[in-house]
Design an enzyme around this catalytic site. Structure first.
Site, short mmCIF file in Angstrom:
data_model
loop_
_atom_site.label_atom_id
_atom_site.label_comp_id
_atom_site.label_asym_id
_atom_site.label_seq_id
_atom_site.Cartn_x
_atom_site.Cartn_y
_atom_site.Cartn_z
N GLU A 158 -30.43 -47.09 -40.58
CA GLU A 158 -29.44 -46.39 -40.61
C GLU A 158 -29.41 -45.59 -39.47
O GLU A 158 -28.61 -45.45 -38.35
CB GLU A 158 -29.28 -46.07 -41.45
CG GLU A 158 -28.03 -45.41 -41.78
CD GLU A 158 -27.67 -45.17 -42.57
OE1 GLU A 158 -27.42 -45.94 -43.98
OE2 GLU A 158 -26.69 -43.92 -43.07
N ARG A 204 -21.52 -48.81 -43.41
CA ARG A 204 -22.05 -48.24 -42.32
C ARG A 204 -22.20 -49.30 -40.95
O ARG A 204 -23.22 -49.46 -40.64
CB ARG A 204 -24.02 -47.54 -42.76
CG ARG A 204 -23.43 -46.87 -44.19
CD ARG A 204 -22.93 -45.56 -44.00
NE ARG A 204 -23.14 -45.69 -44.87
CZ ARG A 204 -22.07 -45.12 -46.39
NH1 ARG A 204 -20.74 -45.81 -45.97
NH2 ARG A 204 -22.15 -44.56 -47.16
N SER A 225 -30.58 -40.96 -44.26
CA SER A 225 -30.65 -41.97 -45.03
C SER A 225 -32.07 -42.77 -42.71
O SER A 225 -30.26 -43.08 -42.36
CB SER A 225 -30.14 -43.35 -45.23
OG SER A 225 -29.48 -42.68 -46.77
C1 LIG Z 1 -28.60 -34.46 -44.29
C2 LIG Z 1 -27.50 -36.18 -43.59
C3 LIG Z 1 -26.76 -36.43 -44.65
C4 LIG Z 1 -26.17 -37.46 -43.81
N1 LIG Z 1 -25.28 -38.27 -45.48
C5 LIG Z 1 -25.26 -39.23 -44.79
C6 LIG Z 1 -24.54 -39.96 -46.21
O1 LIG Z 1 -24.35 -40.41 -47.35
N2 LIG Z 1 -23.33 -40.89 -45.43
C7 LIG Z 1 -23.49 -41.22 -44.25
O2 LIG Z 1 -22.43 -42.35 -44.40
N3 LIG Z 1 -24.20 -40.51 -43.16
C8 LIG Z 1 -24.77 -40.05 -43.34
N4 LIG Z 1 -25.25 -39.43 -43.03
C9 LIG Z 1 -25.13 -39.26 -41.57
C10 LIG Z 1 -24.06 -38.96 -40.15
O3 LIG Z 1 -24.26 -37.45 -40.96
C11 LIG Z 1 -22.87 -40.35 -40.22
O4 LIG Z 1 -23.53 -41.31 -39.89
C12 LIG Z 1 -21.86 -39.56 -39.09
O5 LIG Z 1 -21.03 -40.20 -39.29
C13 LIG Z 1 -22.77 -39.14 -37.77
O6 LIG Z 1 -21.73 -38.71 -36.98
P1 LIG Z 1 -22.21 -38.16 -35.51
O7 LIG Z 1 -20.71 -37.87 -34.57
O8 LIG Z 1 -23.33 -36.97 -35.41
O9 LIG Z 1 -22.83 -39.49 -34.56
P2 LIG Z 1 -23.97 -39.57 -33.50
O10 LIG Z 1 -24.71 -39.53 -34.86
O11 LIG Z 1 -23.80 -38.34 -32.50
O12 LIG Z 1 -23.74 -40.43 -33.42
C14 LIG Z 1 -23.94 -41.96 -34.37
C15 LIG Z 1 -23.46 -43.01 -33.41
O13 LIG Z 1 -21.82 -42.71 -33.52
C16 LIG Z 1 -21.67 -43.58 -31.54
N5 LIG Z 1 -20.04 -42.15 -31.44
C17 LIG Z 1 -20.83 -40.94 -31.58
N6 LIG Z 1 -18.92 -40.48 -31.25
C18 LIG Z 1 -18.75 -41.63 -30.93
C19 LIG Z 1 -16.73 -41.53 -30.07
N7 LIG Z 1 -16.55 -40.53 -30.28
N8 LIG Z 1 -16.69 -43.17 -30.46
C20 LIG Z 1 -17.68 -44.30 -30.25
N9 LIG Z 1 -19.29 -44.29 -30.76
C21 LIG Z 1 -19.24 -42.38 -31.09
C22 LIG Z 1 -22.61 -43.26 -31.00
O14 LIG Z 1 -22.46 -44.07 -30.09
C23 LIG Z 1 -24.26 -43.82 -32.23
O15 LIG Z 1 -23.64 -45.19 -32.49
C24 LIG Z 1 -26.05 -37.99 -42.71
C25 LIG Z 1 -26.63 -37.69 -41.91
C26 LIG Z 1 -27.27 -36.55 -42.24
C27 LIG Z 1 -27.76 -35.28 -41.88
#
Ligand SMILES: Cc1cc2nc3c(=O)[nH]c(=O)nc-3n(C[C@H](O)[C@H](O)[C@H](O)COP(=O)(O)OP(=O)(O)OC[C@H]3O[C@@H](n4cnc5c(N)ncnc54)[C@H](O)[C@@H]3O)c2cc1C
Length: 257
Positions: free
Chosen positions: A253, A141, A183
């Site tokens: 996280e 992560r 998480s």
């Molecule tokens: C119900 C639930 C279950 C989940 N289970 C897991 C799991 O099992 N495993 C897991 O790893 N994660 C899990 N997550 C967390 C989440 O799904 C991941 O971290 C996912 O990668 C977030 O993506 P996002 O586009 O929503 O990013 P955001 O939440 O909007 O941003 C997260 C980070 O990514 C950066 N970011 C976003 N877009 C870009 C880009 N284009 N370039 C550079 N940086 C960028 C942001 O600046 C920030 O630092 C879960 C979330 C939920 C709600």
């Protein structure tokens, strides 16, 4: 151009203010003092966030060329999953149950069990052109990417595995269905954040409507009208109690913006 986003609706944890978010429509440097969001599945937006930006729909695309799979940074995980299923690509099955955009998935090196987005990654496209995977520090992560990911390029391995989809679906059955940001803490080496939260008596504990879930303590859920203050107080309380009892400093996280 900006887009007005209500984070109490848009974010997965359903907390946050209404903010004008800058839409990034071409390859450029992130403006200074601006935080980039993807799908807001791993962030908690406070009442006083910095300026925010996100990629526009121009960066929602997928393409296959021989054994190379190219994905735009704004493409949602559900679309990547469906595309891989249709085109018999393996290694992305967990995206059926993992919300996010490609940029957010790569930045967080998101994954489930031993599958993570870096496994078949070849390179990413940023303002400075393409950066090879070997030049990106990454781990559980974690990546050291500090610039906008506009595109990611993967090697295609054939053989979509529907059994894995079932395994990931079953894993989710032990997780809460209320709004959360996934998480809340990273698992410390050799231990589980959920176990530690439970050991210090915080499983099911609430501040306002923010609660460490009874189902899985490492999920901070919003029971209805939790505020960012409630959630942040709960996070701080867990860190303090776990440190007092185990001398382990839990690492977030979830990203507080
Ligand atoms: C119900 C639930 C279950 C989940 N289970 C897991 C799991 O099992 N495993 C897991 O790893 N994660 C899990 N997550 C967390 C989440 O799904 C991941 O971290 C996912 O990668 C977030 O993506 P996002 O586009 O929503 O990013 P955001 O939440 O909007 O941003 C997260 C980070 O990514 C950066 N970011 C976003 N877009 C870009 C880009 N284009 N370039 C550079 N940086 C960028 C942001 O600046 C920030 O630092 C879960 C979330 C939920 C709600």
């Amino acid at each position: 151009m900006t887009k007005q986003i209500d984070f109490s609706v848009f974010s997965s944890i359903k907390i946050g203010p209404v903010v004008d978010v800058l839409l990034i429509d071409e390859i450029q440097k992130l403006p200074q003092d601006t935080f980039l969001i993807g799908g807001a599945n791993n962030i908690l937006v406070s009442n006083n966030p910095p300026k925010l930006a996100m990629l526009s729909k121009k960066f929602e695309y997928m393409d296959i060329n021989d054994d190379i799979f190219t994905v735009g940074g704004a493409t949602k995980s559900g679309r990547v999953f469906s595309f891989c299923k249709k085109n018999d690509i393996k290694g992305f099955e967990y995206l059926s149950k993992l919300p996010g955009t490609l940029g957010g998935l790569v930045k967080m090196n998101a994954g489930m069990k031993e599958d993570e987005i870096f496994n078949s990654l070849l390179k990413i496209k940023t303002l400075h052109g393409y950066t090879e995977k070997k030049d990106i520090k990454h781990g559980y992560r974690f990546t050291d990417i500090d610039t906008i990911i506009y595109e990611a390029v993967f090697k295609i391995n054939r053989g979509f595995d529907s059994q894995k989809v079932d395994i990931f679906s079953n894993m989710r059955k032990n997780q809460p269905s209320q709004p959360s940001a996934g998480s809340v803490f990273k698992n410390p080496d050799g231990d589980y954040a959920g176990r530690l939260i439970e050991e210090v008596g915080l499983k099911g504990y609430k501040i306002g409507d923010a609660c460490f879930s009874e189902i899985h303590a490492n999920f901070l859920v919003n029971l209805g009208s939790a505020t960012s203050e409630d959630a942040i107080s709960l996070i701080e309380l867990a860190k303090d109690r776990v440190y007092e009892k185990f001398e382990i400093m839990l690492e977030n996280e979830v990203i507080i913006v």
